[in-house]
Design a protein around this motif. Structure first.
Motif, PDB file in Angstrom:
ATOM      1  N   GLY A 189       0.355  -1.452  -0.316  1.00 35.67           N
ATOM      2  CA  GLY A 189       0.229   0.050   0.276  1.00 35.67           C
ATOM      3  C   GLY A 189       0.807   1.140   0.071  1.00 35.67           C
ATOM      4  N   ASP A 190       2.580   1.025  -0.402  1.00 35.07           N
ATOM      5  CA  ASP A 190       2.934   2.488  -0.648  1.00 35.07           C
ATOM      6  C   ASP A 190       3.390   2.477  -1.825  1.00 35.07           C
ATOM      7  OD1 ASP A 190       5.211   3.901  -0.110  1.00 35.07           O
ATOM      8  OD2 ASP A 190       6.678   2.944   0.149  1.00 35.07           O
ATOM      9  N   TRP A 191       3.337   3.617  -2.536  1.00 34.34           N
ATOM     10  CA  TRP A 191       2.669   3.885  -3.554  1.00 34.34           C
ATOM     11  C   TRP A 191       4.127   5.356  -3.775  1.00 34.34           C
ATOM     12  CZ3 TRP A 191      -1.881   2.310  -2.269  1.00 34.34           C
ATOM     13  CH2 TRP A 191      -2.595   1.284  -3.237  1.00 34.34           C
ATOM     14  N   SER A 192       5.169   5.617  -2.705  1.00 36.28           N
ATOM     15  CA  SER A 192       5.770   6.166  -3.428  1.00 36.28           C
ATOM     16  C   SER A 192       6.778   5.752  -3.843  1.00 36.28           C
ATOM     17  CB  SER A 192       6.136   6.641  -1.514  1.00 36.28           C
ATOM     18  OG  SER A 192       7.135   5.801  -1.598  1.00 36.28           O
ATOM     19  N   ASP A 193       7.968   7.089  -4.268  1.00 41.75           N
ATOM     20  CA  ASP A 193       9.027   7.057  -5.701  1.00 41.75           C
ATOM     21  C   ASP A 193       9.819   5.748  -4.621  1.00 41.75           C
ATOM     22  OD1 ASP A 193       7.820   8.484  -7.002  1.00 41.75           O
ATOM     23  OD2 ASP A 193       9.474   9.868  -6.720  1.00 41.75           O
ATOM     24  N   ALA A 194       9.860   5.750  -3.111  1.00 38.66           N
ATOM     25  CA  ALA A 194      10.263   4.544  -2.615  1.00 38.66           C
ATOM     26  C   ALA A 194      10.555   3.080  -2.670  1.00 38.66           C
ATOM     27  CB  ALA A 194      11.256   5.089  -1.583  1.00 38.66           C
ATOM     28  N   SER A 195       9.298   3.259  -2.543  1.00 34.77           N
ATOM     29  CA  SER A 195       8.272   1.291  -2.724  1.00 34.77           C
ATOM     30  C   SER A 195       8.899   0.644  -3.376  1.00 34.77           C
ATOM     31  CB  SER A 195       6.736   1.880  -3.298  1.00 34.77           C
ATOM     32  OG  SER A 195       5.909   0.639  -3.512  1.00 34.77           O
ATOM     33  N   ARG A 196       9.536  -0.590  -3.075  1.00 25.34           N
ATOM     34  CA  ARG A 196       9.740  -1.373  -3.570  1.00 25.34           C
ATOM     35  C   ARG A 196       9.131  -1.820  -4.936  1.00 25.34           C
ATOM     36  NH1 ARG A 196       8.634  -6.870   0.361  1.00 25.34           N
ATOM     37  NH2 ARG A 196       6.301  -6.811   0.889  1.00 25.34           N
ATOM     38  N   PHE A 197       7.412  -1.702  -5.041  1.00 25.49           N
ATOM     39  CA  PHE A 197       6.599  -2.074  -5.980  1.00 25.49           C
ATOM     40  C   PHE A 197       7.462  -0.976  -6.795  1.00 25.49           C
ATOM     41  CE2 PHE A 197       4.965  -4.790  -2.847  1.00 25.49           C
ATOM     42  CZ  PHE A 197       4.231  -5.670  -3.421  1.00 25.49           C
ATOM     43  N   THR A 198       7.976   0.284  -7.246  1.00 26.31           N
ATOM     44  CA  THR A 198       7.353   0.707  -7.616  1.00 26.31           C
ATOM     45  C   THR A 198       8.236   0.741  -8.664  1.00 26.31           C
ATOM     46  OG1 THR A 198       7.370   2.999  -6.796  1.00 26.31           O
ATOM     47  CG2 THR A 198       8.741   3.716  -8.369  1.00 26.31           C
TER      48      THR A 198
END
Length: 263
Positions: free
Chosen positions: A135-144
């Motif tokens: 649920g993390d959509w920041s640039d630092a997210s591992r899913f980015t």
């Protein structure tokens, strides 16, 4: 003489949660009845994982033909497009697995793709990207990184198509995220909601401290947006009691093409 034909398109991720006690058959009957009684010409579904899921929807939507790519267990990628009459063309493109995420999510990424259906001279692209489990959509997210890789591949598919396009689905990226903004810039696609779509996931299905975001979209190229609205937002009366038909909210848009006869 100039013609102005309208095309109404909807999209819905059908999963529903929790998996245990999800009232799958009842939910799918309710979903099918809703659309079969509507004026919607095209409906794109995600997470139709098995042929049992597909059979439930086909039974509940007899006025539609169905477009999907067969695979061993069910429709490839879990993406299925229902159209009011048989479509002229269908193809399926897999999306890359991408870098940087743990093995289990990365394994699931192997099954993500985009279904292309040619309907009334309009390309209907139906996609479902890898879920962001954090649920993390920041640039630092591992899913980015993986979302950026999948969106870049999706952009190449869109660029290869000529004529009007509607891209629908569960992107699993937030509207405010950098990869999503980059994707719009790269493709020139237009958000049917003008970037103002409310959250498309029911808050009660999220964990503590999590906020819902707009992660489902209807994007267009070469078409005018006449109306856009959220659908299936409220609980329906199912045999086991009131329930949402999915953990996602549905989207619906009506488009038109001026000077073009859609047929």
């Amino acid at each position: 003489m100039s013609s102005r034909e309208q095309l109404t398109i909807a999209t819905l991720n059908t999963r529903g949660t929790p998996l245990r006690g999800s009232q799958l058959a009842d939910r799918y009957r309710a979903i099918g009845a809703y659309f079969d009684g509507s004026e919607t010409a095209v409906v794109t579904f995600q997470e139709v994982h098995t042929y049992y899921h597909l059979r439930l929807l086909r039974t509940a939507m007899p006025s539609y033909a169905v477009s999907f790519q067969p695979s061993l267990a069910g429709p490839a990628g879990g993406v299925v497009t229902f159209v009011r009459r048989p479509a002229a063309t269908r193809s399926y493109r897999r999306l890359p697995t991408g870098p940087g995420v743990p093995r289990w999510p990365r394994t699931k990424a192997h099954f993500k793709g985009v279904l292309l259906t040619r309907f009334d001279q309009v390309w209907i692209a139906n996609t479902h990207l890898l879920a962001n489990l954090d649920g993390d959509w920041s640039d630092a997210s591992r899913f980015t990184p993986i979302h950026r890789a999948q969106l870049n591949a999706l952009a190449r598919v869109i660029a290869s198509l000529e004529g009007p396009i509607v891209l629908c689905g569960d992107f699993n990226v937030a509207r405010e995220s950098t990869p999503y903004k980059e994707f719009l810039d790269r493709t020139g696609l237009v958000d049917a909601f003008g970037g103002e779509c409310p959250p498309t996931f029911h808050a009660e299905y999220l964990g503590p401290g999590k906020s819902p975001h707009c992660i489902d979209f209807i994007l267009t190229r070469g078409l005018e947006i006449l109306t856009a609205e959220q659908i299936l937002t409220d609980k329906l009366d199912l045999p086991q009691g009131p329930a949402y038909v999915s953990d996602h909210v549905g989207l619906c848009a009506t488009t038109s093409a001026e000077g073009r006869q859609l047929e």
